[in-house]
Design an enzyme around this catalytic site. Sequence first.
Site, short mmCIF file in Angstrom:
data_model
loop_
_atom_site.label_atom_id
_atom_site.label_comp_id
_atom_site.label_asym_id
_atom_site.label_seq_id
_atom_site.Cartn_x
_atom_site.Cartn_y
_atom_site.Cartn_z
N ASP A 172 5.82 4.75 5.06
CA ASP A 172 6.67 3.79 5.78
C ASP A 172 6.65 2.40 5.11
O ASP A 172 7.22 1.45 5.65
CB ASP A 172 6.27 3.70 7.26
CG ASP A 172 4.86 3.21 7.47
OD1 ASP A 172 3.97 3.57 6.66
OD2 ASP A 172 4.62 2.47 8.44
N HIS A 173 6.04 2.31 3.95
CA HIS A 173 6.08 1.07 3.15
C HIS A 173 6.69 1.27 1.77
O HIS A 173 7.04 0.30 1.11
CB HIS A 173 4.67 0.47 3.04
CG HIS A 173 4.15 -0.01 4.37
ND1 HIS A 173 4.15 -1.33 4.75
CD2 HIS A 173 3.68 0.69 5.43
CE1 HIS A 173 3.69 -1.43 5.99
NE2 HIS A 173 3.40 -0.22 6.43
N HIS B 265 1.41 3.95 1.88
CA HIS B 265 1.95 4.73 3.00
C HIS B 265 3.47 4.84 2.94
O HIS B 265 4.17 3.90 2.57
CB HIS B 265 1.53 4.12 4.34
CG HIS B 265 0.11 4.46 4.70
ND1 HIS B 265 -0.62 3.74 5.60
CD2 HIS B 265 -0.71 5.46 4.27
CE1 HIS B 265 -1.84 4.28 5.73
NE2 HIS B 265 -1.91 5.32 4.92
N HIS C 156 -7.58 -0.29 5.68
CA HIS C 156 -6.51 0.59 6.20
C HIS C 156 -6.24 1.67 5.16
O HIS C 156 -6.21 2.87 5.47
CB HIS C 156 -5.28 -0.27 6.46
CG HIS C 156 -4.05 0.47 6.87
ND1 HIS C 156 -3.92 1.08 8.09
CD2 HIS C 156 -2.89 0.69 6.21
CE1 HIS C 156 -2.72 1.65 8.16
NE2 HIS C 156 -2.08 1.44 7.03
N ASP D 11 -0.43 -3.87 6.85
CA ASP D 11 -1.18 -3.16 7.89
C ASP D 11 -2.67 -3.52 7.90
O ASP D 11 -3.49 -2.73 8.35
CB ASP D 11 -1.00 -1.65 7.72
CG ASP D 11 0.45 -1.23 7.93
OD1 ASP D 11 1.29 -2.09 8.26
OD2 ASP D 11 0.74 -0.03 7.73
N HIS E 17 0.85 -1.20 0.00
CA HIS E 17 0.00 0.00 0.00
C HIS E 17 0.89 1.24 0.00
O HIS E 17 2.10 1.16 0.16
CB HIS E 17 -1.00 0.00 1.16
CG HIS E 17 -0.41 0.12 2.54
ND1 HIS E 17 0.42 -0.84 3.09
CD2 HIS E 17 -0.54 1.08 3.50
CE1 HIS E 17 0.76 -0.47 4.31
NE2 HIS E 17 0.20 0.69 4.58
N HIS F 21 4.21 -4.39 11.16
CA HIS F 21 4.74 -3.71 12.35
C HIS F 21 4.85 -4.66 13.54
O HIS F 21 4.09 -5.63 13.65
CB HIS F 21 3.82 -2.54 12.75
CG HIS F 21 3.78 -1.42 11.76
ND1 HIS F 21 4.61 -0.33 11.83
CD2 HIS F 21 3.01 -1.24 10.66
CE1 HIS F 21 4.35 0.49 10.83
NE2 HIS F 21 3.38 -0.04 10.10
ZN LIG Z 1 -0.02 1.76 6.48
#
Ligand SMILES: [Zn+2]
Length: 255
Positions: free
Chosen positions: A60-61, A58, A114, A133, A56, A171
């Site tokens: 942090d990915h 985001h 999400h 996530d 996805h 995570h």
């Molecule tokens: Zn995420």
Amino acid sequence: MTAEIRLFPCLSDNYGYLIHDPVTKATASIDAPEAAPIIKALQHEGWTLTDILVTHHHADHVGGIAELKARYNCRVVAPHDQKAAIAGVDVRVKEGDTVNVGSLAARVLETPGHTLDHVSYVFDAEHAVFCADTLFSIGCGRVFEGTYPMMWASLLKLRALPDATRIYCGHEYTAANIKFALTVDADNAALKARAAEVARLRAANAPTIPTLIGEEKRTNVFLRADDAAVAAGLGLAGKSAAEVFGELRERKNRF
Ligand SMILES: [Zn+2]
């Protein structure tokens, strides 16, 4: 020969993952939280990155994609853009598509909620799912872009995988998730046993991941929103599973 999977921390609480095919030497990174630890893990193993499978959009990915692509000229596989664009993508995937990493095969599950673009990669032959996530151990992702019924449907897709499927999530949130779970699922003996195991693992600075679908079905209350006892415990007897799930998620948001 079965795939080799490596897990290592990235950023503050993300996990980086490599899956390596010993037959063809192909290696995929699942997401790219940041380039440096992924490069270090590749160098440690003597592997070359051939693919990045993005779950996805985001930051942090996807934050490490540009640097990794420049360095390895790897293929970037990602879902179709919904709310935000993912840069540097070579192949777009959707529900039911198969992605090959050398001789390994991953099935794409759309698991929105999400984010709207969120997908999970199921390596059926390896008994492994990378669900980022959507599903965490003893928890699930926040519902930022989708709806509670949408997220519940995504969790049901993951719950339907075989019990022995290893869950590699995005995570290390397990200990915090357990603190919340004990407020709504306190009589669950399997949860209490998992809490003790997680306390031991975290005291040793060891990961609580991977977990198993079968284990999460017993211990993760977010996968039991259709259990009448869970609904009754929340004062929601007779309500739909999606409503019960939504109440659980909102209580967790406020926790
Ligand atoms: Zn995420």
